[in-house]
Motif scaffolding. Structure first.
Motif, short mmCIF file in Angstrom:
data_model
loop_
_atom_site.label_atom_id
_atom_site.label_comp_id
_atom_site.label_asym_id
_atom_site.label_seq_id
_atom_site.Cartn_x
_atom_site.Cartn_y
_atom_site.Cartn_z
N ALA A 1 -19.80 11.23 -48.30
CA ALA A 1 -20.23 10.63 -47.49
C ALA A 1 -19.18 8.95 -47.23
O ALA A 1 -18.36 8.75 -48.40
CB ALA A 1 -20.96 9.66 -47.44
N LYS A 2 -18.87 8.34 -46.63
CA LYS A 2 -17.78 7.07 -46.13
C LYS A 2 -18.60 6.07 -47.46
O LYS A 2 -19.84 6.02 -47.43
CB LYS A 2 -17.83 6.88 -45.01
N SER A 3 -17.14 5.16 -47.99
CA SER A 3 -16.87 4.72 -49.48
C SER A 3 -17.10 3.53 -49.03
O SER A 3 -15.80 3.34 -48.15
CB SER A 3 -17.39 5.36 -50.82
N TYR A 4 -17.58 2.49 -49.73
CA TYR A 4 -17.07 0.94 -50.13
C TYR A 4 -17.31 0.73 -51.73
O TYR A 4 -17.51 0.68 -51.48
CB TYR A 4 -18.07 0.36 -48.36
N CYS A 5 -16.53 -0.61 -51.29
CA CYS A 5 -16.24 -1.68 -52.25
C CYS A 5 -16.07 -2.60 -51.62
O CYS A 5 -15.23 -3.08 -50.78
CB CYS A 5 -14.59 -1.15 -53.06
N ILE A 6 -17.26 -3.82 -52.32
CA ILE A 6 -16.60 -4.72 -52.13
C ILE A 6 -16.52 -5.91 -53.43
O ILE A 6 -17.30 -5.57 -54.17
CB ILE A 6 -18.22 -5.49 -51.74
N LEU A 7 -15.53 -6.59 -52.57
CA LEU A 7 -15.37 -7.87 -54.16
C LEU A 7 -15.78 -9.12 -53.53
O LEU A 7 -15.66 -9.64 -52.63
CB LEU A 7 -13.29 -7.64 -54.12
N THR A 8 -16.42 -9.66 -55.01
CA THR A 8 -16.65 -10.95 -54.92
C THR A 8 -15.61 -12.04 -55.03
O THR A 8 -15.14 -11.31 -56.37
CB THR A 8 -18.58 -11.25 -55.32
N SER A 9 -15.54 -12.74 -54.89
CA SER A 9 -14.80 -13.58 -55.79
C SER A 9 -15.35 -15.77 -55.30
O SER A 9 -15.31 -15.43 -54.58
CB SER A 9 -13.24 -13.61 -55.95
N HIS A 10 -15.96 -16.40 -56.43
CA HIS A 10 -15.69 -18.01 -55.67
C HIS A 10 -14.18 -18.49 -56.01
O HIS A 10 -14.69 -19.51 -55.74
CB HIS A 10 -16.50 -18.15 -57.25
N ASN A 11 -13.41 -17.97 -56.57
CA ASN A 11 -12.29 -18.25 -56.26
C ASN A 11 -11.84 -18.81 -55.25
O ASN A 11 -11.24 -17.36 -54.17
CB ASN A 11 -11.35 -17.08 -57.52
N ARG A 12 -10.97 -20.31 -55.22
CA ARG A 12 -10.35 -20.04 -53.83
C ARG A 12 -8.98 -20.24 -53.89
O ARG A 12 -8.15 -20.76 -53.20
CB ARG A 12 -10.51 -21.15 -53.78
N ASN A 13 -8.59 -20.23 -55.09
CA ASN A 13 -6.33 -19.94 -55.70
C ASN A 13 -6.12 -19.02 -54.26
O ASN A 13 -6.77 -17.48 -54.50
CB ASN A 13 -6.34 -19.69 -56.84
N PRO A 14 -5.51 -19.53 -53.96
CA PRO A 14 -4.39 -18.15 -52.68
C PRO A 14 -4.25 -17.89 -53.43
O PRO A 14 -3.73 -16.61 -52.18
CB PRO A 14 -3.52 -19.75 -52.23
N GLU A 15 -3.07 -17.44 -54.79
CA GLU A 15 -2.39 -16.91 -54.87
C GLU A 15 -3.63 -15.52 -55.41
O GLU A 15 -3.16 -14.26 -55.65
CB GLU A 15 -2.20 -17.23 -56.42
N THR A 16 -4.68 -15.95 -56.25
CA THR A 16 -5.92 -15.00 -56.24
C THR A 16 -6.14 -14.04 -55.05
O THR A 16 -6.00 -12.97 -55.06
CB THR A 16 -7.16 -15.69 -57.16
N LEU A 17 -6.44 -14.73 -53.95
CA LEU A 17 -7.00 -14.01 -53.17
C LEU A 17 -5.70 -13.19 -52.43
O LEU A 17 -6.62 -12.20 -52.12
CB LEU A 17 -7.25 -15.07 -52.00
#
Ligand code: ADP
Ligand code: MG
Length: 682
Positions: free
Chosen positions: A574-590
């Motif tokens: 089956a097709k699989s998914y990965c969801i990353l959550t983040s509060h971080n707004r640092n452009p480099e991190t994103l």
């Protein structure tokens, strides 16, 4: 002159109590002390007039004491001492907390050198707890570059500095091991200068040079050691295998091997026929099919009358490998057995007897394989899965159970080529850079908290379709860091408020080994819908029914680690998914996290990680299975690593067996590094 191996208790001011504190830092001898490098420096060389002091920027200044220090007893345990100082440019009031030393040592009318930072408010500037010294004194805490040492409770920076200074005064630093031609070519400080300068640099440039030299030295020793290991193995003999009829094996496989798998198998068969023991690393991304490559090797060994041992880092992985090898091998008439710690004494005894008699041809197990009780009839092949969990020491312990058996190491950690050579310099490498056909990449998204409702709905959708989900959190318990999701808390929240009707399981590193295994096994059997976990799930357990992974606070993880985690899903049809959550707004991190959404190529991700975070992540982590480097805490650049490696390879080739003092010193240092490694790598 004292020796590097002398105990630190010979130093003035280091009694048994202090020695105990130093022991917490693994410092026992003068040599340990001299090799206890600063983790940074405070540049206290700048002298400024009082008027030029800037708020919150520490600096040195020379000033005269304008009154007798006055101490006020505020309450029990709190004494405040205030004193005014001035220079030609201005005045400043100083405040000291609970500092008796001040009243006796700051004398009205005299001049001192101070070091501290002013804090400003509308009443005026003030400075709290500056350090000070007489201007004619030897600079200890002011007018110098102050090394900042890794410390332990009860041991001050000043105490460490004092001890290091004494050690350097009474004994010679470690001998020079870098050949002069190498030092000249790479512009590297001589040992003597470097060991002094790392602790007492004249300026920051010299501190940098010293650091570079010591890093260079450490990697030079390490890679020279690997080269020597490789050279000595090349001299070893192993009876060459002669039966390479693999047709029955291929016929029994439920699929055709990928091109990459075929190439790896070809490499292995060539090694097995070479007459020297194989030392090969098979590196392949999660799901690239390493197990079947190992199976091919084990099959070939069995065809040549040899036993194979496959060592896995956890029981559940061992069980999975056992199940798939058993399925494959029993129709081929090859006997496979399992040996793990949780089996009964009687069961283990049985397996061991059958191993010794030669009845079992392939054994799959955990550390139980390493115990003395496990003996083989004719062990010809050792396979270590997910090798970053094993140290060189464990590898060699297993190898010692046969006569120079062939060694196959499998790793799912994609390591950039630039580093692979350094890390696995003693191994040949085959790379599985191709996934079996029909595998759909795990689709990855990066979202913010605004998507919470949608994430929950997505989890529910997967579960209602009969699939399972992983939710990964960076911490185990709430208290660790504010605002970071903790697995145990989050599992409760999900169970109680979000999914009361679903079965939520919990898995984290603070659970006991057996508990962890049980939780993972139960999840693999489908007994829970959602597994909330920390990174402990990183190691290769197969749960093909898991189709969704949510990684909370994804910015807390390294890219390669995220990629490893993500590899837990997408293992089924089956097709699989990965969801990353983040509060971080640092452009480099994103940007870093977005890179992960765009590609599923582990090697590309590792390269990216290397570019963004430097090699420390690969070398610094205990997972790498490398010796711990003394300088690994200092930051270093890839160029230095590469130079050290080039230089050592060239040098070993030319002088590896020379009798020159430097060559001897180098060989003994290599010995030390690898013995030290044995202790720290497990
Ligand atoms: P790895 O250990 O490299 O992460 P595995 O050896 O566990 O990967 O293989 C992952 C899955 O792919 C297993 O279910 C295995 O049976 C399957 N597989 C391996 N090789 C092939 C292939 N050539 N074609 C199709 N499926 C394969
Ligand atoms: Mg695997």
């Amino acid at each position: 002159m004292a020796r590097l191996s002398d105990p630190i208790t010979m130093l003035k001011g280091v009694g048994p109590a202090k020695a105990k504190l130093f022991a917490n830092l693994n410092i026992f001898t003068l040599g340990d002390l001299i090799c206890h490098f600063p983790r940074g420096y405070e540049d206290r060389t700048q002298m400024v007039p009082i008027a030029s002091l800037q708020v919150d920027v520490p600096a040195c200044f020379k000033a005269t004491v304008m009154n007798t220090p006055r101490t006020a007893h505020i309450r029990k345990g709190l004494d405040l001492t205030k004193v005014q100082v001035a220079d030609h440019s201005g005045r400043l009031s100083l405040t000291f907390f609970n500092n008796r030393y001040v009243t006796d040592n700051l004398i009205y009318g005299r001049e001192y050198i101070f070091y501290g930072a002013v804090s400003g408010d509308f009443i005026g500037y003030n400075m709290t707890n500056p350090v000070f010294e007489a201007p004619d004194s030897q600079p200890v805490t002011t007018r110098r570059i102050l090394p900042i040492y890794p410390l332990t409770a009860g041991l001050t920076n000043a105490a460490v500095l004092k001890a290091v200074r004494q050690a350097l005064a009474v004994c010679d630093p470690p001998a020079e091991i870098l050949p002069e031609e190498v030092r000249r070519q790479y512009g590297i400080l001589p040992a003597e200068r470097a060991y002094f300068a790392i602790h007492e640099p004249r300026d920051m440039a010299e501190a940098e040079q010293a650091k570079k030299r010591l890093i260079f030295e450490e990697f030079f020793v390490f890679s020279a050691g690997l080269s020597l290991m490789r050279a000595s193995r090349a001299e070893k003999k192993a009876p060459p295998y002669t039966n390479f009829n693999m047709r029955p094996f291929y016929a029994a496989l439920p699929f055709t091997l990928t091109g990459a798998q075929q190439r790896a198998v070809r490499d292995i068969l060539q090694d097995l026929g070479s007459g020297a023991p194989m030392n090969r690393l098979v590196q392949g991304d999660v799901g690239s099919g390493k197990t079947m490559v190992a199976a091919a090797a084990a099959y070939c060994a069995a065809q040549n009358g040899k036993q194979s041992a496959l060592m896995a880092p956890t029981e559940i992985l061992a069980e999975q490998h056992f199940a798939s090898l058993e399925r494959l091998f029993s129709p081929l008439g090859i006997t496979v057995a399992l040996l793990t710690g949780s089996m009964t004494v009687k069961q283990k005894k049985m397996v061991r007897e059958r191993l010794l008699s030669g009845e079992i041809q392939v054994v799959v197990g955990t550390h139980a394989l390493l115990t003395d009780a496990t003996q083989f009839c004719d062990l010809g092949l050792v396979i270590a899965d997910e090798q970053h969990r094993f140290g060189v020491a464990q590898r060699s312990k297993l190898s010692a159970k046969g006569e120079d058996p062939n060694l196959l190491v499998m790793s799912a950690t994609p390591i950039p080529r630039t580093l692979a050579l350094l890390m696995y310099g003693d191994l040949e490498v085959s790379i599985l850079d191709e996934l079996p056909p029909g595998r759909e990449p795990v689709e990855t998204f990066l979202v913010g908290e605004a998507y919470r409702a949608r994430i929950n709905a997505f989890i529910r959708k997967h579960v209602s379709e009969g699939h399972q989900c992983f939710v990964v959190c960076p911490a185990v318990e709430e208290s660790e860091e504010l605002g970071i999701k903790a697995a145990s808390v989050w599992a409760d929240t999900l169970q109680q408020t979000v999914f009361p009707d679903l079965r939520i399981a919990l898995l984290h590193g603070q659970m006991k080994g057996a508990e962890k295994e049980a939780a993972m096994a139960s999840f693999a059997r489908g007994e829970a819908d959602v597994m909330v976990a920390t990174t402990v799930i990183e190691v290769g357990v197969d749960v093909p029914n898991a189709t969704l992974m949510v990684i909370e606070d994804a910015d807390r993880f390294g890219l390669s680690q995220l990629h490893q985690l993500r590899g837990r899903v997408g293992r089924g049809k089956a097709k699989s998914y990965c969801i990353l959550t983040s509060h971080n707004r640092n452009p480099e991190t994103l940007q870093r996290l977005k890179a992960l959404c765009k590609t599923t190529d582990g090697f590309k991700i590792a390269e990216e990680d290397l570019k963004l975070r430097g090699p420390g992540d690969f070398f610094g982590s205990r997972q790498s299975g490398l010796p711990t480097f003394r300088v690994a805490d200092l930051s270093y650049d890839l160029t230095t690593l590469k130079q050290a490696q080039e230089a050592s390879a060239r040098w070993i080739e030319d002088h590896g067996t020379s009798d020159a003092p430097e060559a001897k010193a180098l060989r003994s240092r290599i010995g030390e590094l690898f013995t030290r490694a044995e202790g720290t790598m497990n």
